[in-house]
Design a protein around this motif. Structure first.
Motif, PDB file in Angstrom:
ATOM      1  N   GLU B  78       5.071   5.832  12.641  1.00 13.27           N
ATOM      2  CA  GLU B  78       4.722   5.930  11.103  1.00 13.27           C
ATOM      3  C   GLU B  78       5.787   5.569  10.254  1.00 13.27           C
ATOM      4  O   GLU B  78       5.696   4.751   9.305  1.00 13.27           O
ATOM      5  CB  GLU B  78       4.053   7.193  10.778  1.00 13.27           C
ATOM      6  CG  GLU B  78       2.772   7.516  11.254  1.00 13.27           C
ATOM      7  CD  GLU B  78       3.005   8.301  12.328  1.00 13.27           C
ATOM      8  OE1 GLU B  78       3.516   8.188  13.301  1.00 13.27           O
ATOM      9  OE2 GLU B  78       2.686   9.562  12.391  1.00 13.27           O
ATOM     10  N   MET B  82       8.179  -0.845  12.051  1.00 13.52           N
ATOM     11  CA  MET B  82       8.204  -1.733  13.093  1.00 13.52           C
ATOM     12  C   MET B  82       6.710  -2.414  13.089  1.00 13.52           C
ATOM     13  O   MET B  82       5.821  -1.637  12.458  1.00 13.52           O
ATOM     14  CB  MET B  82       8.468  -1.078  14.553  1.00 13.52           C
ATOM     15  CG  MET B  82       9.797  -0.747  14.647  1.00 13.52           C
ATOM     16  SD  MET B  82      10.156  -0.173  16.333  1.00 13.52           S
ATOM     17  CE  MET B  82      11.694   0.341  16.296  1.00 13.52           C
ATOM     18  N   ALA B  83       6.447  -3.320  13.743  1.00 12.77           N
ATOM     19  CA  ALA B  83       5.125  -3.881  14.139  1.00 12.77           C
ATOM     20  C   ALA B  83       4.920  -4.326  15.329  1.00 12.77           C
ATOM     21  O   ALA B  83       5.788  -4.448  16.157  1.00 12.77           O
ATOM     22  CB  ALA B  83       4.828  -4.974  13.058  1.00 12.77           C
ATOM     23  N   LEU B  91      -7.384  -4.999  16.498  1.00 12.35           N
ATOM     24  CA  LEU B  91      -7.924  -5.154  15.181  1.00 12.35           C
ATOM     25  C   LEU B  91      -8.930  -4.166  14.760  1.00 12.35           C
ATOM     26  O   LEU B  91      -9.928  -3.895  15.768  1.00 12.35           O
ATOM     27  CB  LEU B  91      -8.433  -6.380  15.000  1.00 12.35           C
ATOM     28  CG  LEU B  91      -7.492  -7.686  15.244  1.00 12.35           C
ATOM     29  CD1 LEU B  91      -8.074  -9.178  15.083  1.00 12.35           C
ATOM     30  CD2 LEU B  91      -6.245  -7.423  14.361  1.00 12.35           C
ATOM     31  N   TRP B  92      -9.053  -3.663  13.558  1.00 14.06           N
ATOM     32  CA  TRP B  92      -9.654  -2.609  13.244  1.00 14.06           C
ATOM     33  C   TRP B  92     -11.102  -3.225  13.186  1.00 14.06           C
ATOM     34  O   TRP B  92     -11.437  -4.091  12.160  1.00 14.06           O
ATOM     35  CB  TRP B  92      -9.479  -1.748  12.114  1.00 14.06           C
ATOM     36  CG  TRP B  92      -8.066  -1.068  12.627  1.00 14.06           C
ATOM     37  CD1 TRP B  92      -7.845  -0.260  13.573  1.00 14.06           C
ATOM     38  CD2 TRP B  92      -6.828  -1.278  11.806  1.00 14.06           C
ATOM     39  NE1 TRP B  92      -6.516  -0.093  13.609  1.00 14.06           N
ATOM     40  CE2 TRP B  92      -6.000  -0.515  12.633  1.00 14.06           C
ATOM     41  CE3 TRP B  92      -6.284  -2.082  10.889  1.00 14.06           C
ATOM     42  CZ2 TRP B  92      -4.379  -0.500  12.192  1.00 14.06           C
ATOM     43  CZ3 TRP B  92      -5.017  -2.099  10.408  1.00 14.06           C
ATOM     44  CH2 TRP B  92      -4.071  -1.124  11.111  1.00 14.06           C
ATOM     45  N   HIS B  94     -14.047  -2.575  11.852  1.00 16.50           N
ATOM     46  CA  HIS B  94     -14.801  -2.193  10.668  1.00 16.50           C
ATOM     47  C   HIS B  94     -14.264  -2.722   9.461  1.00 16.50           C
ATOM     48  O   HIS B  94     -14.627  -2.510   8.155  1.00 16.50           O
ATOM     49  CB  HIS B  94     -14.917  -0.506  10.589  1.00 16.50           C
ATOM     50  CG  HIS B  94     -13.425   0.134  10.247  1.00 16.50           C
ATOM     51  ND1 HIS B  94     -12.747   0.159  11.356  1.00 16.50           N
ATOM     52  CD2 HIS B  94     -13.101   0.850   9.512  1.00 16.50           C
ATOM     53  CE1 HIS B  94     -11.654   0.982  10.894  1.00 16.50           C
ATOM     54  NE2 HIS B  94     -12.001   1.144   9.863  1.00 16.50           N
ATOM     55  N   MET B  95     -13.055  -3.235   9.423  1.00 21.32           N
ATOM     56  CA  MET B  95     -12.383  -4.038   8.435  1.00 21.32           C
ATOM     57  C   MET B  95     -12.248  -5.532   8.412  1.00 21.32           C
ATOM     58  O   MET B  95     -12.795  -6.220   9.667  1.00 21.32           O
ATOM     59  CB  MET B  95     -10.960  -3.640   8.334  1.00 21.32           C
ATOM     60  CG  MET B  95     -10.662  -2.152   8.090  1.00 21.32           C
ATOM     61  SD  MET B  95      -8.928  -1.952   8.021  1.00 21.32           S
ATOM     62  CE  MET B  95      -8.764  -0.039   7.971  1.00 21.32           C
ATOM     63  N   TYR B 103      -3.790  -3.666   5.476  1.00 18.63           N
ATOM     64  CA  TYR B 103      -3.559  -2.343   5.831  1.00 18.63           C
ATOM     65  C   TYR B 103      -2.171  -1.624   5.699  1.00 18.63           C
ATOM     66  O   TYR B 103      -1.983  -0.786   4.834  1.00 18.63           O
ATOM     67  CB  TYR B 103      -4.345  -1.564   7.130  1.00 18.63           C
ATOM     68  CG  TYR B 103      -4.352  -0.354   7.200  1.00 18.63           C
ATOM     69  CD1 TYR B 103      -5.331   0.422   6.310  1.00 18.63           C
ATOM     70  CD2 TYR B 103      -3.592   0.394   7.946  1.00 18.63           C
ATOM     71  CE1 TYR B 103      -5.535   1.828   6.408  1.00 18.63           C
ATOM     72  CE2 TYR B 103      -3.757   1.700   8.186  1.00 18.63           C
ATOM     73  CZ  TYR B 103      -4.567   2.252   7.404  1.00 18.63           C
ATOM     74  OH  TYR B 103      -4.974   3.630   7.460  1.00 18.63           O
ATOM     75  N   PRO B 104      -1.309  -2.316   6.401  1.00 20.09           N
ATOM     76  CA  PRO B 104      -0.016  -1.918   6.216  1.00 20.09           C
ATOM     77  C   PRO B 104       0.562  -1.727   5.012  1.00 20.09           C
ATOM     78  O   PRO B 104       1.481  -0.818   4.635  1.00 20.09           O
ATOM     79  CB  PRO B 104       1.008  -2.566   6.999  1.00 20.09           C
ATOM     80  CG  PRO B 104      -0.013  -3.235   8.050  1.00 20.09           C
ATOM     81  CD  PRO B 104      -1.385  -3.518   7.386  1.00 20.09           C
ATOM     82  N   LYS B 106      -1.282  -1.343   2.054  1.00 22.94           N
ATOM     83  CA  LYS B 106      -2.291  -0.066   1.687  1.00 22.94           C
ATOM     84  C   LYS B 106      -1.589   1.064   1.952  1.00 22.94           C
ATOM     85  O   LYS B 106      -1.610   1.960   0.875  1.00 22.94           O
ATOM     86  CB  LYS B 106      -3.643  -0.422   2.200  1.00 22.94           C
ATOM     87  CG  LYS B 106      -4.625   0.486   1.319  1.00 22.94           C
ATOM     88  CD  LYS B 106      -6.091   0.368   2.077  1.00 22.94           C
ATOM     89  CE  LYS B 106      -6.789   1.625   1.922  1.00 22.94           C
ATOM     90  NZ  LYS B 106      -8.045   1.636   2.536  1.00 22.94           N
ATOM     91  N   VAL B 107      -1.305   1.276   3.050  1.00 23.23           N
ATOM     92  CA  VAL B 107      -0.504   2.534   3.524  1.00 23.23           C
ATOM     93  C   VAL B 107       0.615   2.777   2.687  1.00 23.23           C
ATOM     94  O   VAL B 107       1.060   4.006   2.299  1.00 23.23           O
ATOM     95  CB  VAL B 107      -0.353   2.914   4.877  1.00 23.23           C
ATOM     96  CG1 VAL B 107       0.605   3.888   5.262  1.00 23.23           C
ATOM     97  CG2 VAL B 107      -1.498   2.717   5.638  1.00 23.23           C
ATOM     98  N   ARG B 108       1.322   1.690   2.192  1.00 26.16           N
ATOM     99  CA  ARG B 108       2.803   1.848   2.085  1.00 26.16           C
ATOM    100  C   ARG B 108       2.427   1.788   0.406  1.00 26.16           C
ATOM    101  O   ARG B 108       3.347   1.947  -0.665  1.00 26.16           O
ATOM    102  CB  ARG B 108       3.553   0.651   2.103  1.00 26.16           C
ATOM    103  CG  ARG B 108       4.132   0.749   3.321  1.00 26.16           C
ATOM    104  CD  ARG B 108       4.747  -0.557   3.703  1.00 26.16           C
ATOM    105  NE  ARG B 108       5.521  -0.502   5.005  1.00 26.16           N
ATOM    106  CZ  ARG B 108       4.954  -0.568   6.270  1.00 26.16           C
ATOM    107  NH1 ARG B 108       3.870  -0.437   6.386  1.00 26.16           N
ATOM    108  NH2 ARG B 108       5.853  -0.478   7.390  1.00 26.16           N
ATOM    109  N   ARG B 151      -0.669  -9.514  10.547  1.00 25.96           N
ATOM    110  CA  ARG B 151      -0.473  -8.197  10.350  1.00 25.96           C
ATOM    111  C   ARG B 151       0.808  -7.494  10.464  1.00 25.96           C
ATOM    112  O   ARG B 151       1.303  -6.861   9.755  1.00 25.96           O
ATOM    113  CB  ARG B 151      -1.853  -7.315  11.090  1.00 25.96           C
ATOM    114  CG  ARG B 151      -1.544  -5.866  10.729  1.00 25.96           C
ATOM    115  CD  ARG B 151      -2.629  -5.086  11.279  1.00 25.96           C
ATOM    116  NE  ARG B 151      -2.506  -5.131  12.819  1.00 25.96           N
ATOM    117  CZ  ARG B 151      -3.325  -4.566  13.611  1.00 25.96           C
ATOM    118  NH1 ARG B 151      -4.580  -4.031  13.332  1.00 25.96           N
ATOM    119  NH2 ARG B 151      -3.169  -4.504  14.818  1.00 25.96           N
TER     120      ARG B 151
END
Lengths: 563, 345
Positions: B78, B82-83, B91-92, B94-95, B103-104, B106-108, B151
């Protein structure tokens, strides 16, 4: 420090949480039961109970009814599985769904409906003028009756186990046999039958264990004729409470547990050397053609279905509509008084409804909150730890409900340590026992869905920078939502009408639906018991239908009656 | 940014041969390293240790001055910035595409216009602007791969890891994606580590290639250097389609051998010189030509490949050799071959 020092994705509170849950719901109650049982054998005077002929008669009754029940369930379930899976019977889907119903209908309701169908007071038989003369005995109040109903109740278990094996037979294997020149009959006996033997044996073992632990059927069919099985003996010992009761019931529960385990040991013995890893393309095996027999076989299946499902349920409805037990049902005597009575007048049934709905929804939600972290732990840990954890979660469900009830009585009879509150006699002890007994029901769909999830979905979220809770909320929970929903519905479905656990744990004001049905019948209000049963059956069918409707969107293995 | 270095890195899963054994490797800042090796050689384990999904059982991983993992400390994935592009794309479902890419961010805690602008840019760089509101299920394999790349791009990571990203694509799509990867590397300037078992993929993409076998690092270098001058039998047999001959050679002779010294070594001698030692010599098929002045060989198989015939020959002492021929050759025929060049392993 687990999470700081390893590539492990588990937060450090997860392991203690899992240990605590399993300790409270599995290790502690069962350990307490084993301890009390051993103590009362060694120190207390309880060993006389082992000398009582009534005990050994009950053991004999349990064994003989369970064995014959298993034979009947294998015959019915086995033939349905073969015919519905391999052959081109008309209306297979509908038949398969209907065949699952007996498994989900509470046993005491099955017993009540069969009583309503047979015997001199049968409203149904009276309505068509076929009832035997008054005074002739009710044929089901016998060992044979108990065994027959065990067989009907558990046939779906055999059906499911066998169907799973039948579906995993490699299609190319069957096709290769056909090309080698084997006739359909030879394919059946040389290829298919040996391959599905393990499934059949497993189904029989599950059915046997379920028979040994059944309470509803022998309570309603056996007690009036003074025929006791081990489960009803525990119940009657508990009803005539005395100084030696705790010791006695712990020994009796121990015996029930031993019989169940014996059944599973025999299964393992018989499965040895039959571990056929099925390779190759599995899938719906090319249906065998029934040819000229198609119509007769279809009719036969519907007749059996009528005998084990429609007629008993019809009798149940008839009994609930008659003004009193034994009064013939005609267009003039039809009355909804029984329904009015249980819904609007009787405070007891209303409380029972409230209690059962509250208990089962609470248990389902609490168990979901436990299952999701436990599931994460099981799937993300090493194989050995995972086997141990899921084993501990499965044991309370594998053991008969009455054993779990006794374990929690022993555990909670006194005030709880630290808090000093006694939960015995309240709803909370039932809730706790439900959580223990149904943990594996709740866990299984969640685990099988989680296992099918690509682990890189979570790894991608980790690299995106998301911590454990964040991943749970954003990634894992949305993907597992269908399975979680199924888990909640399943626990609710099973807990809302169960009798075996609550039969020993209820007291005034905390009776459940299962207990209310049993008590109404016990006090002679057969029509009220029938009416309440009809409502329960309607509820069960409604919930199952909901699951059936969404089943195609759920991951494989989540809905237990679909394989 | 900084260089990524692996020092004496080891990983064992319980008993048996360690999956990764004392591996040291430095990837220069902005480099594109391909980890190449047969399946089961430990290359994916190395990648997963760099990402933080596995903890090393020995050694350390550093990014510049920052210790990512050693005996005492471990930074979870986390927090590594890195990616990764996964083999299954990850890939998720449901998104939407835009939500996946964003998403990365959003998390940040990056939201609003800044996020949507970055997402748009990332999607534009993989030419998927028009697909922002679709779900991954509605995309083709190559499009999913590009979403996974976008991503990675969006957070400007220090290191981008790619785990056999082309394994699930058909051949035509692979070439297109290789081009996308190269462009991605040029544009982002990130350090990239690419795991593959396909040598042509590794050669075509990477600035450096590291060869692994059985948990050990065998050789690192530029693709051309590895191809021309492989170290040892294992690398020699892994890279290209060469044949390895055991020949008597003077240890003092140069490693690159010409026809003169090779023809010497190939001629049977009654009394070998006392200084001569048997050595492994790698002969690439393009260096073998049919010529009257050559040595005799028998044609074992002849396979038509379209532009030429691929031959398998045996020399008089039974050693095997590969060659190409523009003209058809019959199986069992005796031919004469001249070996223009060989490399002492």
């Amino acid at each position: 420090m687990l999470s700081r020092f390893s590539g492990n994705s588990q937060p450090r509170w997860l392991f203690p949480f899992v240990v605590l849950c399993l300790f409270l719901l599995s290790v502690l109650p069962l350990g307490r039961l084993a301890l009390t049982g051993l103590q009362s054998l060694v120190k207390g005077g309880n060993h006389q109970i082992l000398l009582e002929p009534s005990l050994w008669l009950a053991v004999w009754n349990t064994l003989i009814t369970s064995l014959w029940g298993t034979v009947i369930s294998v015959l019915i379930g086995g033939s349905f599985a073969f015919l519905l899976t391999l052959f081109n019977v008309r209306g297979r889907g509908v038949l398969a769904f209907l065949f699952m119903l007996p498994m989900m209908i509470p046993p005491q309701v099955t017993a009540l409906s069969w009583i309503g169908m047979t015997g001199p007071s049968s409203t149904l038989l009276k309505a068509i003028g076929l009832a035997p003369p008054l005074g002739s005995p009710q044929p089901l109040y016998s060992l044979g009756g108990i065994a027959l109903l065990y067989g009907v109740q558990n046939a779906p278990l055999v059906y499911l186990a066998l169907r799973a094996s039948l579906l995993s037979i490699p299609r190319d294997g069957v096709e290769a046999a056909r090309l080698s020149g084997a006739s359909p009959r030879q394919v059946l006996s040389h290829i298919i039958f040996p391959l599905v033997m393990p499934g059949l044996i497993a189904g029989a073992a599950i059915s046997f264990v379920s028979c040994v632990g059944n309470f509803g059927i022998p309570a309603i069919l056996g007690i009036p004729a003074s025929i006791y099985t081990l489960t009803t003996l525990v119940y009657s010992k508990f009803a005539s409470f005395g100084a030696s009761t705790f010791g006695d019931i712990s020994i009796l529960s121990g015996l029930i547990a031993v019989l169940s385990i014996l059944g599973l040991l025999v299964e393992e013995r018989m499965l040895r050397g039959r571990d056929f890893r099925v390779l190759g393309l599995s899938g719906p095996t090319a249906a065998f053609q029934l040819g000229r027999l198609r119509v007769p076989v279809g009719i036969l299946l519907w007749i059996v279905m009528a005998a084990i499902l429609f007629l008993p349920l019809l009798a149940l409805v008839a009994s609930s509509l008659a003004p009193a037990y034994g009064v013939p049902l005609t267009m003039k005597t039809v009355t909804f008084r029984a329904y009015e009575e249980i819904i609007f007048r009787q405070a007891i049934t209303r409380t029972a409804f409230q209690n059962s709905l509250l208990l089962s929804s609470l248990a389902a939600l609490i168990l979901l909150c436990i299952s999701v972290p436990v599931c994460y732990f099981v799937v993300r840990s090493g194989r050995r730890v995972a086997t141990l954890v899921s084993g501990l979660a499965d044991i309370p469900h594998a053991l008969p409900g009455i054993v779990i009830a006794v374990a929690f009585i022993l555990l909670c009879a006194g005030p709880l340590p630290l808090v000093g509150v006694t939960i015995y006699g309240t709803l909370w002890i039932i809730l706790l026992a439900y959580c223990s007994a149904f943990l594996s029901v709740s866990l299984r769909p969640v685990v099988s869905a989680f296992r099918q999830l690509d682990p890189s979905l979570e790894e991608a979220a980790r690299l995106a920078g998301a911590g454990f809770i964040r991943r749970m909320i954003d990634i894992l929970m949305p993907l597992m939502a269908p399975a979680c929903g199924a888990s909640v519905i399943l626990v609710f479905l099973i807990a809302s009408h169960e009798l075996t656990v609550s039969a020993l744990l209820w007291s005034a004001g905390t009776q459940t639906l299962g207990v209310a049905i049993y008590n109404l019948d016990d006090s002679g209000s057969f029509n009220l018991a029938s009416a309440l049963s009809v409502l329960v059956v309607v509820m069960v069918i409604a919930v199952m239908a909901v699951l059936e409707l969404v089943a195609d969107r759920l991951p494989k293995g989540v809905v237990p009656w679909r394989s | 940014m900084a260089q990524l270095s692996l020092n004496h890195l080891s990983k064992s899963f319980g008993a048996g041969r360690p999956a990764v054994n004392d591996l040291s490797l430095t990837i220069r800042d902005g480099g594109f390293l391909a980890l190449l090796g047969p399946s089961g050689c430990g290359k994916t384990t190395v990648l997963r240790m760099i990402a933080g999904f596995e903890q090393p059982t020995g050694g350390s991983i550093r990014l510049g001055e920052r210790v990512l993992a050693d005996e005492k400390s471990f930074i979870p994935p986390e927090a590594r910035n890195m990616a990764m592009v996964f083999q299954s794309y990850a890939l998720w479902p449901h998104m939407t595409v835009a939500e996946n890419v964003g998403y990365p961010l959003k998390v940040r805690g990056i939201g609003g216009d800044a996020r949507s602008r970055k997402v748009r840019e990332a999607l534009a760089s993989v030419r998927l602007e028009d697909y922002a509101d679709r779900r991954p299920a509605a995309l083709s394999g190559g499009q999913r791969q590009r979403v996974a790349l976008a991503r990675c791009l969006v957070t400007e990571p220090d290191v981008v890891l790619l785990d056999e990203p082309l394994a699930n694509l058909d051949r035509h799509l692979r070439q297109e994606m290789e081009e996308t990867f190269r462009e991605f590397h040029r544009r982002s300037g990130a350090t990239m580590v690419y795991v593959t078992h396909d040598q042509s993929e590794a050669m075509a993409l990477a600035t450096d290639v590291a060869i692994m076998s059985e948990g050990k690092l065998l050789q690192v270098g530029a693709p051309e250097a590895i191809y021309a001058e492989p170290e040892g039998r294992v690398v020699g047999s892994l890279i290209g389609q060469g044949a390895i001959l055991s020949l008597p050679i003077f240890p003092s002779s140069p490693r690159r051998l010409d026809w003169l010294s090779l023809s010497h070594a190939l001629r049977p001698v009654m009394q070998p010189h006392p200084d001569v030692r048997t050595a492994d010599v790698l002969i690439r098929p393009q260096d073998v030509e049919l010529a009257p002045e050559g040595i005799q060989a028998k044609v074992e198989t002849s396979l038509y490949e379209g532009e030429r015939y691929a031959l398998r020959l045996t020399l008089s002492d039974g050693q095997m050799l590969r060659a190409f021929s523009r003209l058809p050759v019959r199986v069992g025929e005796l031919v004469r071959v001249r070996i223009g060049s060989g490399w002492r392993l």
